[in-house]
Scaffold this motif. Structure first.
Motif, short mmCIF file in Angstrom:
data_model
loop_
_atom_site.label_atom_id
_atom_site.label_comp_id
_atom_site.label_asym_id
_atom_site.label_seq_id
_atom_site.Cartn_x
_atom_site.Cartn_y
_atom_site.Cartn_z
N PRO A 4 7.68 8.14 -3.80
CA PRO A 4 6.84 6.94 -3.88
C PRO A 4 7.42 5.74 -3.14
CG PRO A 4 6.96 8.02 -6.01
CD PRO A 4 7.95 8.72 -5.13
N SER A 5 8.72 5.54 -3.24
CA SER A 5 9.34 4.42 -2.50
C SER A 5 9.25 4.64 -1.00
CB SER A 5 10.80 4.28 -2.92
OG SER A 5 10.91 3.98 -4.30
N LEU A 6 9.43 5.88 -0.58
CA LEU A 6 9.30 6.20 0.84
C LEU A 6 7.87 5.98 1.33
CD1 LEU A 6 10.89 7.24 3.29
CD2 LEU A 6 10.34 9.57 2.55
N GLY A 7 6.91 6.32 0.48
CA GLY A 7 5.51 6.11 0.85
C GLY A 7 5.15 4.65 0.98
N TRP A 17 7.55 -3.11 2.65
CA TRP A 17 6.51 -3.60 1.75
C TRP A 17 5.98 -4.95 2.22
CZ3 TRP A 17 6.39 -7.95 -1.45
CH2 TRP A 17 5.36 -7.99 -2.39
N LEU A 18 6.86 -5.82 2.65
CA LEU A 18 6.42 -7.13 3.14
C LEU A 18 5.55 -6.99 4.37
CD1 LEU A 18 9.79 -9.11 2.79
CD2 LEU A 18 7.73 -9.46 1.42
N SER A 19 5.94 -6.12 5.28
CA SER A 19 5.16 -5.93 6.50
C SER A 19 3.79 -5.37 6.19
CB SER A 19 5.92 -5.01 7.46
OG SER A 19 5.19 -4.79 8.64
N ALA A 20 3.72 -4.43 5.25
CA ALA A 20 2.42 -3.84 4.91
C ALA A 20 1.49 -4.86 4.26
CB ALA A 20 2.63 -2.65 3.97
N ARG A 21 2.04 -5.81 3.52
CA ARG A 21 1.23 -6.82 2.85
C ARG A 21 1.09 -8.10 3.67
NH1 ARG A 21 -0.44 -5.87 -2.13
NH2 ARG A 21 -1.03 -8.07 -2.28
N ARG A 22 1.65 -8.12 4.86
CA ARG A 22 1.61 -9.30 5.74
C ARG A 22 2.18 -10.52 5.03
NH1 ARG A 22 0.90 -5.44 8.26
NH2 ARG A 22 -0.69 -5.02 9.83
#
Length: 439
Positions: A23-26, A207-212
């Motif tokens: 899950p963390s990798l995903g 995670w930050l990049s995915a959530r902008r």
């Protein structure tokens, strides 16, 4: 049905034998594509749809593999998710995990039965009929396979070989970030925590990049080993703040190192936890060849100097105005940055945004010029004469470039506002030309 899939298989690192959980990798992989799914304790992601956003498949592949190496995961690429996962688990080396080097069937057929979970379930039965590889199973009659085994086996085979579409439940991005890591051994000094914390920072940056988003504060917690002294407590924590929201792992690591250098652990630490404490939307900027000099208040000349230093003088030209009232000769392109000159336009009418390389001869009906219909003359005339002193640079065509023109602003029903002129030739003959367009 076929795409550009990546499969991530968590593997223990020599320096960190505890592999990252799926899950963390995903969550980390969601920064590259929204099509990420968990599959059999691993992660599969369709990357082809996002390739253009990262500069092409080669650039994207390099970013993914570099990040996966930091997290302790191997990556395989294939036209289907199941095939990519099979190669990630059973390929012997990095070249073997490239599912695009040969036709997919040639790569999957030699793999053992356990490469696909639905086939591995019937491994004992298939072995009794002489099947050792996926290719052996595919050679069996499909009718017999469908009658003797469940439909899942044939469906899984067809999906892995790209004969049937794959269906996944896509992973959703959590609203907050928190990740834990079990250290490979007891850590007795605070600066040594940075090695394990960096892996958590890589996950947080994903995670930050995915959530902008960008982090302005994050908290690192450490838990003391169970063999600690009674007065040492269960652990400690520190919060690191940044001046501006950022996603840069190296920046996070530098700040964390500075803070850890001032900490003395009360007991050896065995576990780490990282949380994104404060986040806010990050202002993203388009990538450009031009450096940030202009954005920070620099001048055009400084930007040109830096670009010329990178690309060479012959690769950069800039427009320069010259004191000439003929529109074709008012501007030239120079390789070297020129000193600014204040040149006043001799025209009373506004100049067009786009000028044709060669004026276009227009037809004339009832003494009116035509261009996609009759033209309505709005403003003019603005007469320009001269140029008898200017001759062509070609010796074979050394003719005077004298002009005698009356310029007008004209309106076309279909083409908009145009810049036209009436050529005054010898023998009192006239002709209309289109010379420019307004944006």
């Amino acid at each position: 049905m076929l795409g550009h899939w990546a499969a991530f298989q968590p593997v223990p690192l020599p320096a960190c034998p505890c592999p990252i959980d799926a899950p963390s990798l995903g969550v980390w992989a969601l920064q590259f594509t929204p099509r990420v799914a968990l599959l059999q304790g691993s992660v599969v992601a369709e990357m082809g749809g996002s390739a253009r956003l990262f500069g092409g498949l080669d650039e994207l592949q390099g970013l993914v593999e570099a990040g996966a190496a930091d997290l302790g995961a191997c990556v395989a690429w294939a036209p289907t998710g199941s095939a990519a996962l099979a190669l990630a688990r059973h390929a012997a080396d990095a070249p073997g995990r490239d599912g695009f080097r040969r036709p997919l069937a040639q790569l999957l057929d030699p793999l053992p039965l356990e490469a696909i979970a639905a086939v591995s379930t019937h491994e004992a039965t298939l072995a009794r009929v002489g099947c050792r590889t996926l290719g052996d199973v595919r050679k069996l009659p499909r009718g017999g396979l469908s009658r003797r085994f469940d439909k899942t086996l044939l469906a899984a085979l067809d999906q892995a070989y790209g004969l049937r579409p794959e269906v996944y439940e896509w992973l959703t991005l959590p609203e907050t970030f928190s990740a834990r890591l079990e250290l490979m051994s007891r850590v007795e000094t605070a600066p040594a925590l940075l090695f394990g914390a960096r892996r958590l920072l890589v996950q947080m940056a994903g995670w930050l990049s995915a959530r902008r988003l960008g982090a302005t504060a994050f908290t690192l917690r450490w838990c003391h080993d169970v063999m600690r002294a009674k007065d040492a407590g269960t652990g400690g924590e520190m919060t690191v703040r940044t001046a501006q929201p950022t996603q840069n792992v190296e920046h996070f690591a530098r700040l964390l190192a500075e803070h850890l250098a001032k900490v003395k652990l009360a007991a050896p630490a065995g576990d780490l936890e990282l949380m994104a404490t404060e986040v806010m939307p990050i202002i993203e900027e388009s990538r450009s060849l031009i450096p940030e000099t202009l954005r920070k208040g620099g001048t055009t000349d400084l930007a040109l100097e830096r670009i010329q230093a990178r690309l060479g003088n012959e690769c950069v030209r800039r427009p320069a105005l010259s004191p000439d009232h003929r529109l074709e000769w008012m501007q030239c392109w120079a390789h070297e940055p020129l000193k600014r000159k204040t040149v006043e336009s001799p025209y009373e009418l506004p100049l067009p945004t786009w000028v044709l390389d060669e004026p276009l001869l227009l037809i004339e009906r009832d003494n009116r010029p035509y261009y996609q219909g009759p033209l309505q003359l709005l403003l003019g005339p603005d007469r320009v004469e001269g140029g008898w002193w200017h001759r062509s640079s070609e010796e074979a065509d050394a003719r005077p470039l004298n002009v005698q023109r009356d310029y007008w602003l004209a309106l076309s029903q279909h083409a908009g506002v145009l810049w036209v002129f009436q050529q005054r030739l010898a023998r009192d003959q006239t002709a209309w030309f289109l010379h420019g367009h307004f944006a």
